[in-house]
Design a protein around this motif. Structure first.
Motif, PDB file in Angstrom:
ATOM      1  N   ARG A 164       0.687  -1.179  -0.013  1.00  0.00           N
ATOM      2  CA  ARG A 164       0.217  -0.074   0.098  1.00  0.00           C
ATOM      3  C   ARG A 164       0.959   1.204  -0.027  1.00  0.00           C
ATOM      4  O   ARG A 164       0.295   2.236  -0.395  1.00  0.00           O
ATOM      5  N   SER A 168       3.424   2.086  -1.605  1.00  0.00           N
ATOM      6  CA  SER A 168       3.934   2.413  -2.830  1.00  0.00           C
ATOM      7  C   SER A 168       2.952   2.940  -3.899  1.00  0.00           C
ATOM      8  O   SER A 168       3.343   3.088  -5.103  1.00  0.00           O
ATOM      9  N   THR A 169       1.748   3.114  -3.684  1.00  0.00           N
ATOM     10  CA  THR A 169       0.810   3.803  -4.474  1.00  0.00           C
ATOM     11  C   THR A 169       0.214   5.074  -4.214  1.00  0.00           C
ATOM     12  O   THR A 169       0.442   5.567  -2.997  1.00  0.00           O
ATOM     13  N   LYS A 170      -0.213   5.881  -5.027  1.00  0.00           N
ATOM     14  CA  LYS A 170      -0.710   7.251  -4.975  1.00  0.00           C
ATOM     15  C   LYS A 170      -2.267   7.173  -4.847  1.00  0.00           C
ATOM     16  O   LYS A 170      -2.671   8.275  -4.425  1.00  0.00           O
ATOM     17  N   ALA A 171      -2.795   5.894  -4.925  1.00  0.00           N
ATOM     18  CA  ALA A 171      -4.104   5.776  -4.720  1.00  0.00           C
ATOM     19  C   ALA A 171      -4.529   6.390  -3.439  1.00  0.00           C
ATOM     20  O   ALA A 171      -3.807   6.026  -2.483  1.00  0.00           O
ATOM     21  N   HIS A 172      -5.626   7.045  -3.136  1.00  0.00           N
ATOM     22  CA  HIS A 172      -5.805   7.699  -1.749  1.00  0.00           C
ATOM     23  C   HIS A 172      -7.427   7.976  -1.623  1.00  0.00           C
ATOM     24  O   HIS A 172      -8.119   8.107  -2.778  1.00  0.00           O
ATOM     25  N   ASN A 221      -2.117   2.863   3.769  1.00  0.00           N
ATOM     26  CA  ASN A 221      -3.079   3.435   2.611  1.00  0.00           C
ATOM     27  C   ASN A 221      -2.995   5.057   2.821  1.00  0.00           C
ATOM     28  O   ASN A 221      -3.073   5.662   3.901  1.00  0.00           O
TER      29      ASN A 221
END
Length: 122
Positions: A65, A67-71, A113
């Motif tokens: 989690r 390593s992602t820019k998802a938010h 996250n």
């Protein structure tokens, strides 16, 4: 044929960490839990009510989690108090890139996250 809105968003946490996630989301952030339909209870996770939308917290292993820019971006009142509360519970605060008309910051939940807290400027 039109998309009329967003019904819910989903984040994931590692399998077996639901109680830790409930502590963070329900107790620290104060989000109420919504009962999942019986047909989905066996899949793990839980659901939250956020204003007039829901956030579904699902379980998933094997995903990094951090390593992602998802938010998710939570629109809040009193942004500085949210920042202080999270810092008091040892969560790192990251400044977001400024966007016109808003003040904001980013943090990570206990599972990595990415979360954004955002408040319109008055």
């Amino acid at each position: 044929m039109t998309i009329t809105g967003v019904h819910h968003a989903q984040i994931t946490i590692p399998v077996g960490t639901e109680e830790q996630a409930r502590h963070y989301y329900c107790h620290l952030l104060g989000l109420p839990e919504v009962e999942k339909p019986d047909s989905l209870k066996g899949r793990g996770g839980f659901w939250l009510q956020v204003g007039d939308r829901q956030v579904h917290v699902g379980v998933e292993d094997g995903f990094e989690r951090t390593s992602t820019k998802a938010h998710l971006a939570y629109q809040v009142t009193d942004l500085s108090s949210w920042k202080q509360k999270l810092e008091a519970h040892n969560f790192s605060i990251l400044d977001g890139i400024p966007i016109p008309g808003y003040d904001r910051f980013e943090t990570r939940d206990p599972f990595g996250n990415r979360l954004e807290f955002i408040q319109p400027l008055t």
